[in-house]
Motif scaffolding. Structure first.
Motif, PDB file in Angstrom:
ATOM      1  N   THR A 116       0.840  -1.215   0.000  1.00 58.04           N
ATOM      2  CA  THR A 116       0.000   0.000   0.000  1.00 58.04           C
ATOM      3  C   THR A 116       0.865   1.252   0.000  1.00 58.04           C
ATOM      4  O   THR A 116       0.595   2.207  -0.738  1.00 58.04           O
ATOM      5  CB  THR A 116      -0.924   0.001   1.226  1.00 58.04           C
ATOM      6  OG1 THR A 116      -1.796  -1.123   1.157  1.00 58.04           O
ATOM      7  CG2 THR A 116      -1.751   1.282   1.278  1.00 58.04           C
ATOM      8  N   VAL A 117       1.917   1.262   0.825  1.00 59.67           N
ATOM      9  CA  VAL A 117       2.823   2.414   0.850  1.00 59.67           C
ATOM     10  C   VAL A 117       3.482   2.596  -0.502  1.00 59.67           C
ATOM     11  O   VAL A 117       3.623   3.715  -1.011  1.00 59.67           O
ATOM     12  CB  VAL A 117       3.886   2.249   1.958  1.00 59.67           C
ATOM     13  CG1 VAL A 117       4.876   3.412   1.929  1.00 59.67           C
ATOM     14  CG2 VAL A 117       3.225   2.158   3.318  1.00 59.67           C
ATOM     15  N   SER A 118       3.883   1.495  -1.135  1.00 56.33           N
ATOM     16  CA  SER A 118       4.504   1.564  -2.457  1.00 56.33           C
ATOM     17  C   SER A 118       3.562   2.170  -3.487  1.00 56.33           C
ATOM     18  O   SER A 118       3.972   2.953  -4.346  1.00 56.33           O
ATOM     19  CB  SER A 118       4.936   0.166  -2.904  1.00 56.33           C
ATOM     20  OG  SER A 118       5.509   0.207  -4.195  1.00 56.33           O
ATOM     21  N   LYS A 119       2.289   1.832  -3.389  1.00 55.97           N
ATOM     22  CA  LYS A 119       1.300   2.404  -4.310  1.00 55.97           C
ATOM     23  C   LYS A 119       1.207   3.914  -4.142  1.00 55.97           C
ATOM     24  O   LYS A 119       1.085   4.659  -5.106  1.00 55.97           O
ATOM     25  CB  LYS A 119      -0.069   1.765  -4.082  1.00 55.97           C
ATOM     26  CG  LYS A 119      -0.168   0.312  -4.530  1.00 55.97           C
ATOM     27  CD  LYS A 119      -1.549  -0.256  -4.215  1.00 55.97           C
ATOM     28  CE  LYS A 119      -1.645  -1.722  -4.619  1.00 55.97           C
ATOM     29  NZ  LYS A 119      -2.979  -2.300  -4.305  1.00 55.97           N
ATOM     30  N   VAL A 120       1.255   4.382  -2.884  1.00 56.54           N
ATOM     31  CA  VAL A 120       1.183   5.822  -2.628  1.00 56.54           C
ATOM     32  C   VAL A 120       2.427   6.516  -3.193  1.00 56.54           C
ATOM     33  O   VAL A 120       2.334   7.556  -3.843  1.00 56.54           O
ATOM     34  CB  VAL A 120       1.040   6.099  -1.117  1.00 56.54           C
ATOM     35  CG1 VAL A 120       1.126   7.600  -0.845  1.00 56.54           C
ATOM     36  CG2 VAL A 120      -0.264   5.531  -0.598  1.00 56.54           C
ATOM     37  N   VAL A 121       3.595   5.931  -2.955  1.00 58.96           N
ATOM     38  CA  VAL A 121       4.843   6.507  -3.440  1.00 58.96           C
ATOM     39  C   VAL A 121       4.840   6.622  -4.959  1.00 58.96           C
ATOM     40  O   VAL A 121       5.323   7.607  -5.536  1.00 58.96           O
ATOM     41  CB  VAL A 121       6.052   5.671  -2.966  1.00 58.96           C
ATOM     42  CG1 VAL A 121       7.333   6.095  -3.682  1.00 58.96           C
ATOM     43  CG2 VAL A 121       6.216   5.805  -1.463  1.00 58.96           C
ATOM     44  N   ASN A 122       4.260   5.630  -5.604  1.00 59.61           N
ATOM     45  CA  ASN A 122       4.257   5.595  -7.071  1.00 59.61           C
ATOM     46  C   ASN A 122       2.984   6.153  -7.683  1.00 59.61           C
ATOM     47  O   ASN A 122       2.718   5.957  -8.868  1.00 59.61           O
ATOM     48  CB  ASN A 122       4.481   4.151  -7.558  1.00 59.61           C
ATOM     49  CG  ASN A 122       5.875   3.653  -7.253  1.00 59.61           C
ATOM     50  OD1 ASN A 122       6.836   4.072  -7.875  1.00 59.61           O
ATOM     51  ND2 ASN A 122       5.981   2.752  -6.282  1.00 59.61           N
ATOM     52  N   SER A 123       2.192   6.875  -6.840  1.00 61.32           N
ATOM     53  CA  SER A 123       0.993   7.573  -7.307  1.00 61.32           C
ATOM     54  C   SER A 123      -0.029   6.654  -7.952  1.00 61.32           C
ATOM     55  O   SER A 123      -0.717   7.038  -8.904  1.00 61.32           O
ATOM     56  CB  SER A 123       1.394   8.700  -8.296  1.00 61.32           C
ATOM     57  OG  SER A 123       2.264   9.612  -7.687  1.00 61.32           O
ATOM     58  N   ARG A 124      -0.157   5.417  -7.433  1.00 61.13           N
ATOM     59  CA  ARG A 124      -1.192   4.508  -7.903  1.00 61.13           C
ATOM     60  C   ARG A 124      -2.535   4.958  -7.345  1.00 61.13           C
ATOM     61  O   ARG A 124      -2.631   5.489  -6.234  1.00 61.13           O
ATOM     62  CB  ARG A 124      -0.879   3.089  -7.447  1.00 61.13           C
ATOM     63  CG  ARG A 124       0.354   2.484  -8.096  1.00 61.13           C
ATOM     64  CD  ARG A 124      -0.011   1.794  -9.390  1.00 61.13           C
ATOM     65  NE  ARG A 124      -0.956   0.708  -9.144  1.00 61.13           N
ATOM     66  CZ  ARG A 124      -0.606  -0.523  -8.781  1.00 61.13           C
ATOM     67  NH1 ARG A 124       0.678  -0.821  -8.570  1.00 61.13           N
ATOM     68  NH2 ARG A 124      -1.526  -1.465  -8.600  1.00 61.13           N
ATOM     69  N   GLY A 125      -3.618   4.705  -8.074  1.00 55.93           N
ATOM     70  CA  GLY A 125      -4.919   5.227  -7.696  1.00 55.93           C
ATOM     71  C   GLY A 125      -5.735   4.341  -6.781  1.00 55.93           C
ATOM     72  O   GLY A 125      -6.735   4.784  -6.227  1.00 55.93           O
ATOM     73  N   ASP A 126      -5.348   3.066  -6.593  1.00 56.77           N
ATOM     74  CA  ASP A 126      -6.199   2.135  -5.856  1.00 56.77           C
ATOM     75  C   ASP A 126      -5.859   2.111  -4.364  1.00 56.77           C
ATOM     76  O   ASP A 126      -5.585   1.058  -3.765  1.00 56.77           O
ATOM     77  CB  ASP A 126      -6.079   0.726  -6.454  1.00 56.77           C
ATOM     78  CG  ASP A 126      -4.635   0.283  -6.646  1.00 56.77           C
ATOM     79  OD1 ASP A 126      -4.413  -0.924  -6.763  1.00 56.77           O
ATOM     80  OD2 ASP A 126      -3.746   1.164  -6.695  1.00 56.77           O
ATOM     81  N   VAL A 127      -5.871   3.309  -3.747  1.00 49.89           N
ATOM     82  CA  VAL A 127      -5.666   3.446  -2.305  1.00 49.89           C
ATOM     83  C   VAL A 127      -6.746   4.376  -1.773  1.00 49.89           C
ATOM     84  O   VAL A 127      -7.013   5.436  -2.355  1.00 49.89           O
ATOM     85  CB  VAL A 127      -4.266   4.015  -1.979  1.00 49.89           C
ATOM     86  CG1 VAL A 127      -4.090   4.163  -0.469  1.00 49.89           C
ATOM     87  CG2 VAL A 127      -3.166   3.122  -2.551  1.00 49.89           C
TER      88      VAL A 127
END
Length: 344
Positions: free
Chosen positions: A23-34
């Motif tokens: 989840t943190v990685s998704k935020v760092v990489n600006s992923r939308g599914d959070v």
């Protein structure tokens, strides 16, 4: 004992936020599914820990982020001290900077991307809508430091509290008893110059002190403007007893003109500058001036550029750092008031 230099990891952030590393990685990489609340919490922790993705770190086998830093005109004290803040911050965060003069040749933004640049920091450079369009097409974020003109809403910027600084400088002169106070500034349409001038006018009006039209003179942020402007001001039928200069270099020009006319600083003329560069401390006499936190401004611009390059949003569209009045030996009560005090 060696200091603890361990960097914060995604696992550290995940544990503190109570979420998975993924989840943190998704935020760092600006992923939308959070979820929005989770994203906000993770971003807050990333900022608190000054976390930067590995692409921005000097580690073996990994190339650091490279930021283009552009400035226009000469390498004045203001620019040099701002650059020092950028360079020091880049070294601390493991980024690289390339310093150049703004030229804006054809396809310049695309060429910067080809050369490996990830963002641009501009020091008082002027960017037109066409320049901003080219940067947008190239995908290069821009941070303007102390913008000369009101920045486009696509531009992040860092400045100082110029109005408050102009107000404090003028209030200081007024508190000493000066009423004939002139403002000798930079380019008339420059945002920072207008803010300093408006601070000057606000202080004068609050005190009921009149501002003659001839007492407000625009120019450039250069020593030569100080020479020419002071010559004009001191040649008026009723010359000012104090001059608030738009920056330290202008102030030094004022001091030199006063010297050539046989005037003493501060006995015959009080002078206040703006910036508090190294010039202010080495002036003769040492210059009363408004301190801009130039190195901190540079460091802030660098951190914002890295965040934008990493696909993150800046904390604010425009950031202003506080100014402070530094009183030295270039200001004193006007001669007529000093004489009255001596007689009483």
């Amino acid at each position: 004992m060696r200091p603890n230099t361990r960097r914060t990891t995604l696992a550290d952030i995940a544990q503190e936020a109570g979420v998975s590393v993924a989840t943190v990685s998704k935020v760092v990489n600006s992923r939308g599914d959070v979820a929005p609340q989770t994203r906000a919490r993770v971003q807050e922790l990333l900022q608190q820990h000054h976390y930067l993705a590995p692409v921005f770190r000097h580690t073996e086998g990994v190339q650091s982020a490279t930021i283009e830093v552009q400035f226009r005109g000469g390498l004045r004290s203001y620019v040099a001290e701002t650059l020092e803040g950028i360079i020091d911050s880049a070294a601390e965060l493991g980024a690289s900077v390339v310093i150049s003069k703004a030229s804006h040749a054809p396809h310049w933004a695309r060429d910067l991307v080809s050369a490996g640049r990830r963002a641009v920091i501009a020091i008082t450079s002027v960017y037109t809508a066409a320049h901003l369009d080219e940067l947008a097409r190239a995908g290069l974020p821009l941070v303007v430091l102390d913008p000369l003109h009101l920045p486009d809403n696509r531009v992040n910027s860092v400045g100082a509290t110029n109005f408050a600084g102009g107000l404090a400088a003028t209030q200081h002169l007024l508190s000493l008893g000066h009423r004939r106070v002139a403002y000798l500034g930079g380019p008339a349409m420059a945002v920072c110059n207008q803010a300093r001038m408006h601070g000057y006018r606000a202080a004068m009006e609050a005190q009921g002190a009149q501002v003659a039209d001839a007492y407000v003179q625009p120019g450039e942020f250069t020593y030569e403007t100080g020479l020419r402007g002071a010559t004009a001001l001191l040649g008026l039928p009723e010359p000012p007893t104090a001059i608030f200069a738009g920056n330290d270099e202008i102030a030094l020009g004022v001091i030199e003109t006063a010297r050539t006319q046989g005037l003493r600083i501060p006995e015959d003329l009080s002078v206040v500058g703006f910036d508090d560069t190294s010039l202010a401390q080495t002036a003769s006499p040492p210059l009363t001036t408004v301190r801009q936190p130039l190195r901190e401004m540079g460091a802030t611009a660098l951190r914002i550029a890295l965040r934008l390059a990493n696909g993150e949003r800046a904390e604010s569209h425009h950031i202003e750092l506080a100014t402070d009045l530094v009183v030295r030996a270039s200001t004193a009560p006007p001669r007529e008031q000093a004489s009255t005090r001596a007689q009483s």
